[in-house]
Design a protein around this motif. Structure first.
Motif, PDB file in Angstrom:
ATOM      1  N   LYS A  51       0.861  -1.186   0.000  1.00  0.00           N
ATOM      2  CA  LYS A  51       0.000   0.000   0.000  1.00  0.00           C
ATOM      3  C   LYS A  51       0.892   1.229   0.000  1.00  0.00           C
ATOM      4  O   LYS A  51       1.998   1.202   0.555  1.00  0.00           O
ATOM      5  N   TYR A  52       0.374   2.310  -0.611  1.00  0.00           N
ATOM      6  CA  TYR A  52       1.140   3.549  -0.754  1.00  0.00           C
ATOM      7  C   TYR A  52       0.287   4.739  -0.346  1.00  0.00           C
ATOM      8  O   TYR A  52      -0.941   4.694  -0.426  1.00  0.00           O
ATOM      9  N   ASN A  53       0.961   5.832   0.016  1.00  0.00           N
ATOM     10  CA  ASN A  53       0.240   7.076   0.291  1.00  0.00           C
ATOM     11  C   ASN A  53       0.154   7.903  -0.990  1.00  0.00           C
ATOM     12  O   ASN A  53       0.604   7.475  -2.063  1.00  0.00           O
ATOM     13  N   GLN A  57       4.754   6.804  -1.524  1.00  0.00           N
ATOM     14  CA  GLN A  57       5.653   6.221  -0.536  1.00  0.00           C
ATOM     15  C   GLN A  57       4.952   4.983   0.034  1.00  0.00           C
ATOM     16  O   GLN A  57       3.760   5.044   0.367  1.00  0.00           O
ATOM     17  N   THR A  59       3.447   2.533   2.447  1.00  0.00           N
ATOM     18  CA  THR A  59       2.960   2.665   3.816  1.00  0.00           C
ATOM     19  C   THR A  59       2.756   1.302   4.473  1.00  0.00           C
ATOM     20  O   THR A  59       2.697   1.224   5.697  1.00  0.00           O
ATOM     21  N   GLU A  60       2.651   0.256   3.655  1.00  0.00           N
ATOM     22  CA  GLU A  60       2.450  -1.083   4.219  1.00  0.00           C
ATOM     23  C   GLU A  60       2.959  -2.149   3.264  1.00  0.00           C
ATOM     24  O   GLU A  60       2.782  -2.054   2.058  1.00  0.00           O
ATOM     25  N   ARG A  80       4.741  -1.613   8.542  1.00  0.00           N
ATOM     26  CA  ARG A  80       4.092  -0.329   8.289  1.00  0.00           C
ATOM     27  C   ARG A  80       5.114   0.787   8.406  1.00  0.00           C
ATOM     28  O   ARG A  80       5.949   0.785   9.306  1.00  0.00           O
ATOM     29  N   TYR A  81       5.012   1.752   7.479  1.00  0.00           N
ATOM     30  CA  TYR A  81       5.936   2.875   7.414  1.00  0.00           C
ATOM     31  C   TYR A  81       5.169   4.155   7.707  1.00  0.00           C
ATOM     32  O   TYR A  81       4.142   4.424   7.092  1.00  0.00           O
ATOM     33  N   ILE A  82       5.679   4.935   8.647  1.00  0.00           N
ATOM     34  CA  ILE A  82       5.054   6.200   9.035  1.00  0.00           C
ATOM     35  C   ILE A  82       6.044   7.317   8.717  1.00  0.00           C
ATOM     36  O   ILE A  82       7.166   7.323   9.225  1.00  0.00           O
ATOM     37  N   TYR A  83       5.610   8.249   7.870  1.00  0.00           N
ATOM     38  CA  TYR A  83       6.480   9.331   7.407  1.00  0.00           C
ATOM     39  C   TYR A  83       6.103  10.634   8.083  1.00  0.00           C
ATOM     40  O   TYR A  83       4.931  10.939   8.255  1.00  0.00           O
ATOM     41  N   VAL A  88      11.302   8.581   9.045  1.00  0.00           N
ATOM     42  CA  VAL A  88      10.378   7.504   8.718  1.00  0.00           C
ATOM     43  C   VAL A  88      10.499   6.458   9.830  1.00  0.00           C
ATOM     44  O   VAL A  88      11.593   6.088  10.241  1.00  0.00           O
ATOM     45  N   THR A  90       9.519   2.636  11.006  1.00  0.00           N
ATOM     46  CA  THR A  90       9.152   1.320  10.494  1.00  0.00           C
ATOM     47  C   THR A  90       8.686   0.466  11.664  1.00  0.00           C
ATOM     48  O   THR A  90       9.419   0.270  12.623  1.00  0.00           O
TER      49      THR A  90
END
Length: 114
Positions: A51-53, A57, A59-60, A80-83, A88, A90
């Motif tokens: 998944k992307y934002n 980028q 996100t999952e 999961r990635y939080i920007y 960032v 992880t």
């Protein structure tokens, strides 16, 4: 609202025993299935969904393993990635079948400067 997508499917051999089949929409990889090769036979091995934002980028990244006894995909790991503006984070989640949910593994959480 109209939705236009360009789906591309391609297979790549990275290893003598593994075949990677990627799915892309508008040039972005959304899924990948990995098969094990045994002679002329391919069997399911791993499956990844991405998944992307809105900035493209990731996100999952969710992975599943093939259960040959049950003949189905089973959840395994979710990353999961939080920007934010400077870093960032992880986060790693392991599937818990009893709870039927991904459970955070806090000791594996990493934050890096961008």
């Amino acid at each position: 609202m109209a939705f236009a997508a360009n789906l591309t499917v391609s297979a790549t051999v990275w290893d003598n025993n593994l075949i990677y089949n990627a799915e892309e929409v508008n040039g972005v990889k959304i899924a990948e299935t990995v098969y094990k090769k045994d002679g002329n036979t391919l069997t399911n091995y791993m499956k990844y969904n991405y998944k992307y934002n809105e900035n493209n980028q990731m996100t999952e990244n969710m992975s599943q393993k093939w259960n040959s006894r049950k003949n189905c995909w089973e959840n395994d790991l979710c990353i999961r990635y939080i920007y934010d503006s400077k870093s960032v984070t992880t986060e790693y989640y392991k599937w818990n079948a009893r709870k039927n949910d991904f459970i955070l593994i806090p000791e594996m959480t990493v934050t890096m400067d961008r």
